[in-house]
Design an enzyme around this catalytic site. Sequence first.
Site, PDB file in Angstrom:
ATOM      1  N   TRP A 138       5.824  -5.152  -4.162  1.00 22.55           N
ATOM      2  CA  TRP A 138       5.621  -5.943  -5.486  1.00 22.55           C
ATOM      3  C   TRP A 138       4.535  -5.018  -6.350  1.00 22.55           C
ATOM      4  CZ3 TRP A 138       0.877  -7.750  -6.926  1.00 22.55           C
ATOM      5  CH2 TRP A 138      -0.274  -7.774  -5.774  1.00 22.55           C
ATOM      6  N   HIS A 241      -7.111  -1.179  -6.665  1.00 22.06           N
ATOM      7  CA  HIS A 241      -7.075  -1.858  -7.767  1.00 22.06           C
ATOM      8  C   HIS A 241      -8.627  -2.572  -8.233  1.00 22.06           C
ATOM      9  CE1 HIS A 241      -6.465  -4.586  -4.448  1.00 22.06           C
ATOM     10  NE2 HIS A 241      -7.158  -5.766  -5.238  1.00 22.06           N
TER      11      HIS A 241
END
Lengths: 306, 306
Positions: A138, A241
């Site tokens: 994803w 991230h």
Amino acid sequence: MNDEYVKNIKNFVFESVLNEDSRLKYITLLGHIFDTKAILIIEKTTLELKDAMLFIEENGLFFELIEKNDIYHLFLGGIPFYDKKSPYAKITLIYPASEIHIKKYSRQSKCRVQETPEIYELYVKPYIETMKGPRIKWVYNILDHLAEKEHILYEYPDKENGFIIIPDLKWDQKTVSTLYYVAIVHRRDISSLRDLKKEHIPLLLHIKQAALDIIPKKFQEISQDQLKFFIHYHPSYYHFHVHISHIDFDSGDGMDVGRAYLLEDIINQLETMSDNFSFIQRTLTFFLGKKSDLWLNVFSSIMNTS
Amino acid sequence: MNDEYVKNIKNFVFESVLNEDSRLKYITLLGHIFDTKAILIIEKTTLELKDAMLFIEENGLFFELIEKNDIYHLFLGGIPFYDKKSPYAKITLIYPASEIHIKKYSRQSKCRVQETPEIYELYVKPYIETMKGPRIKWVYNILDHLAEKEHILYEYPDKENGFIIIPDLKWDQKTVSTLYYVAIVHRRDISSLRDLKKEHIPLLLHIKQAALDIIPKKFQEISQDQLKFFIHYHPSYYHFHVHISHIDFDSGDGMDVGRAYLLEDIINQLETMSDNFSFIQRTLTFFLGKKSDLWLNVFSSIMNTS
């Protein structure tokens, strides 16, 4: 005795709201009693099992379905003897619930864990490798513009120092005080904090500067010094991230030390480390739930020997 | 549509409590609807001003004084149309309230601040000096056995590496799941994290080991890996101390990154720093309330230039 103080409180004259918190369910009022200032802090009491059981047992109560998404049903509900117009509780029904749901919503006992460089190399790194591939497909879909393309706030497409800034799913994309973006880097060789080295400083600085430039321009209500930048170790997915949120965003335990690291602190540590040092040589301490994958798959078996 | 889902929830059969939280006022129940498992999360709604006003305006409500200490009055209260036996809210009255109380209980806007080594040296260090002397007399009273002597859990009286472990005022000294001690060092030359150097590693290690040895012996319900060790920067008083709490202690924002630092992480950073480096050369990032002394006295005037 009691009567005298109750008389005092009944003479309280409201002036203004000093503070309120929807998460903790309290409100703080300023007022006066006769000529003297007084503060009143009113906080809802704990929800006890016997109150909760009213929602199951009583017939006279009301429910209103607010939202349904797949197995998640959100209701507002009232209890018979409470004001029928004011909902008394927010009720989430998860139905059908799998074993994974039951685990997720159960209280976990926690313990303090020290991840030495040796433990990381021998046990944690191999575990992290198993968490890649299809599990983070994803993320690659976002980076490859196969998903959520319309939500991208900013992209710097460079292979080395590039990243995408995109709203986090926690955010409704409207309420500025709960603003929450995430910057996902294009390079796929940084799994987590552990892989950060001096050479990544420009990437980290670039992410921060881009967010500081863009977000306050898009949302006039927020200033540069109201943004928080942090990363998690361990993160919920092993592709590097950075979390970017409004300073007032209350993330529960998501900002806790032992889980969250300020981006600025990481940059400063990298800057001041000697050249041959990086986070791979650090001993990192954190708190693990005993139902977490990392505990079950890694630390439960080595805690006796560490 | 609505009816169908309401029917579902009314068929929920309770099995067990999965989780509950008295701070956030929710309870999570496991049960089943017909033959399928279901989870019900019931959370009290936000306390809105109109509900709070009931406590001031209505006459039929009840108050019970639970405790009074000086200006602080703690009541439990109910509202007229709610079950008279169950208190609906906890109410704290502060009366008379000074300007300092009003400031303390008011919502503050916050901002992100970077304290560089230069800013520390020029502005912060002089500010810290003004916060010593009479302001921390109460700390010296503890160290000199002039106060709270009967509460000392452990003392290592050495001038260089000595410290006292004593219950924090936040703790009721009974409930193990909210256990909270503080270790206060005897030496008076460490104001905060900024003053820590490699030479202090033995002191820090000694504090941790003493707590690990003593606390689980005194409280059988707690194990060594259920203790959290952390320090604050900026601390609430400028005499070096280490917080020691139960892993489940919910300190609100007291564990937030940008305020709390894990003791283990500090030790590891000191260990891996080069000899001529210490925290005095670090840039530290934190979030300051705009009504805090540190903001008003130091950062408000230099933020434009940093």
